[in-house]
Scaffold this motif. Structure first.
Motif, short mmCIF file in Angstrom:
data_model
loop_
_atom_site.label_atom_id
_atom_site.label_comp_id
_atom_site.label_asym_id
_atom_site.label_seq_id
_atom_site.Cartn_x
_atom_site.Cartn_y
_atom_site.Cartn_z
N SER A 157 94.49 57.14 63.39
CA SER A 157 94.76 57.61 62.02
C SER A 157 95.10 56.44 61.10
N ALA A 158 95.89 55.50 61.62
CA ALA A 158 96.27 54.34 60.82
C ALA A 158 95.05 53.51 60.46
N LEU A 159 94.16 53.28 61.42
CA LEU A 159 92.98 52.45 61.17
C LEU A 159 91.99 53.14 60.24
N LEU A 160 91.89 54.46 60.34
CA LEU A 160 91.02 55.19 59.41
C LEU A 160 91.56 55.06 57.98
N ALA A 161 92.88 55.12 57.86
CA ALA A 161 93.48 54.92 56.54
C ALA A 161 93.28 53.50 56.05
N VAL A 162 93.34 52.54 56.98
CA VAL A 162 93.09 51.14 56.64
C VAL A 162 91.67 50.96 56.14
N ARG A 163 90.72 51.53 56.87
CA ARG A 163 89.31 51.42 56.47
C ARG A 163 89.08 51.99 55.07
N ALA A 164 89.76 53.08 54.76
CA ALA A 164 89.60 53.71 53.44
C ALA A 164 90.08 52.82 52.31
N GLN A 165 90.96 51.86 52.62
CA GLN A 165 91.50 50.96 51.61
C GLN A 165 90.60 49.74 51.37
N PHE A 166 89.68 49.47 52.30
CA PHE A 166 88.83 48.29 52.17
C PHE A 166 87.83 48.46 51.04
N GLY A 203 89.85 43.88 48.78
CA GLY A 203 90.86 44.85 48.37
C GLY A 203 92.25 44.35 48.71
N LEU A 204 93.23 45.22 48.52
CA LEU A 204 94.61 44.90 48.88
C LEU A 204 94.80 45.00 50.39
N VAL A 205 95.78 44.29 50.91
CA VAL A 205 96.11 44.42 52.32
C VAL A 205 96.68 45.82 52.53
N PRO A 206 96.05 46.64 53.35
CA PRO A 206 96.48 48.05 53.49
C PRO A 206 97.88 48.15 54.10
N PRO A 207 98.79 48.89 53.45
CA PRO A 207 100.13 49.07 54.01
C PRO A 207 100.13 49.86 55.31
N GLN A 208 99.06 50.63 55.56
CA GLN A 208 98.99 51.44 56.78
C GLN A 208 98.94 50.57 58.04
N LEU A 209 98.66 49.29 57.88
CA LEU A 209 98.69 48.39 59.04
C LEU A 209 100.06 48.40 59.70
N GLY A 210 101.09 48.68 58.92
CA GLY A 210 102.44 48.72 59.46
C GLY A 210 102.66 49.83 60.47
N GLU A 250 105.38 46.94 54.32
CA GLU A 250 105.21 47.73 55.55
C GLU A 250 104.84 46.87 56.75
N LEU A 251 104.29 45.69 56.50
CA LEU A 251 103.95 44.80 57.62
C LEU A 251 105.19 44.38 58.41
N ALA A 252 106.35 44.45 57.79
CA ALA A 252 107.59 44.06 58.46
C ALA A 252 107.89 44.93 59.68
N ARG A 253 107.21 46.08 59.78
CA ARG A 253 107.44 46.97 60.92
C ARG A 253 106.74 46.49 62.19
N LEU A 254 105.88 45.49 62.06
CA LEU A 254 105.11 45.00 63.21
C LEU A 254 105.96 44.01 64.01
#
Length: 299
Positions: free
Chosen positions: A34-43, A88-95, A117-121
């Protein structure tokens, strides 16, 4: 009667426990997808881009291009989408990729600031966002990456300071920030004893280097600070960087005499001091001949 009562209670709770367990397991398997699908949508990508078809529910997420899953938890542990003409922007869903150990998004056209959101990694060991169009200040939450070993943000447009929180990266081996617009080097950088590579050239760093800078850098092999506005004298403590193989300080505003301690660096192979206002000459102890040899350089 008491035993029957206990069995009755177990019978009541067991379906609930199994349901909860299955729910958690299903969530674990699908969360990364789900996270990666959301990431792809941001590209920002063309409709014919390979990721538009490959990153879909028709394929297992672990078979997606650039995705690596761990065998133990079956979660996404590495994402390498470098040099794929993405923008595009770096997708926050990567977190949301909480098991991610390595993230490589280099050589693309990503822009804007880094999402918090990347801080969660917290498991990250490798972060490579080099050669993009990212900007803004380096965020303080970079210090939350306690496991990070390799940080590459070179060839972007980051400004401001290196945050003092970087000292929290006690396992950092390589720091590559060249070709940005950073202004000041936080002295905390020189307190990270695990560092072997520091590449900070072609920025706007000013001021002088601290006298103690090599006191904690016993493992340092490469230091590049060329193309900045650094001034003052070159610290004599460079002699304590006993593993140093390459030292580049050219195109700055250093003055004074080249410290003789540099000549005692027996592992040194490359030395760049040009385009400063230095004087004197360096005596380097040759390992081949076992004698002091005069090394002249145009400063």
């Amino acid at each position: 009667m008491e035993k029957c009562h206990n069995y009755f209670l177990i019978g009541l709770f067991l379906p609930s426990l199994l349901s909860t367990s299955l729910s958690i397991s299903t969530t674990n398997i699908t969360t990364d997808q789900s996270a990666l699908l959301a990431v792809r949508a941001q590209f920002s990508i063309e409709s014919r881009h390979i990721l538009t078809k490959n990153w879909s529910i028709g394929f297992s997420v672990c078979d997606w291009i650039g995705v690596t899953c761990g065998s133990r938890h079956h979660r996404v542990t590495a994402l390498n989408i470098s040099n794929m003409d993405l923008g595009g922007l770096v997708p926050p869903q990567l977190g949301n990729l909480s098991f991610l150990v390595s993230l490589d998004m280099s050589i693309n056209n990503f822009r804007g600031e880094l999402p918090h959101e990347l801080a969660r990694l917290r498991r990250l060991r490798v972060l490579n966002l080099g050669v993009n169009n990212l900007n803004g200040d380096l965020p303080p939450w970079l210090g939350s990456f306690h496991q990070l070993q390799y940080l590459t943000l070179m060839n972007n447009s980051f400004t401001g300071l290196i945050p003092p929180s970087i000292s929290n990266m006690s396992k950092l081996i390589s720091l590559r920030l060249r070709y940005n617009s950073l202004r000041d080097i936080s002295n905390e950088v020189f307190n990270i004893s695990s560092l072997e590579i520091i590449i900070l050239d072609r920025n706007s760093f000013a001021g002088s280097l601290p006298d103690y800078m090599c006191q904690h850098l016993q493992k340092l092999k490469l230091l590049s600070l060329s193309g900045n506005n650094l001034n003052g004298q070159i610290p004599s403590s460079f002699g304590q960087c006993s593993q140093l193989q390459k030292l580049s300080l050219s195109y700055n505003k250093f003055t004074g005499v080249v410290p003789k301690e540099i000549g005692k660096l027996t592992e040194l192979e490359v030395l760049y001091l040009g385009q400063n206002s230095l004087e004197g000459k360096i005596f380097i102890l040759s390992q081949d001949f076992g004698c002091p040899c005069s090394f002249k350089h145009s400063y």
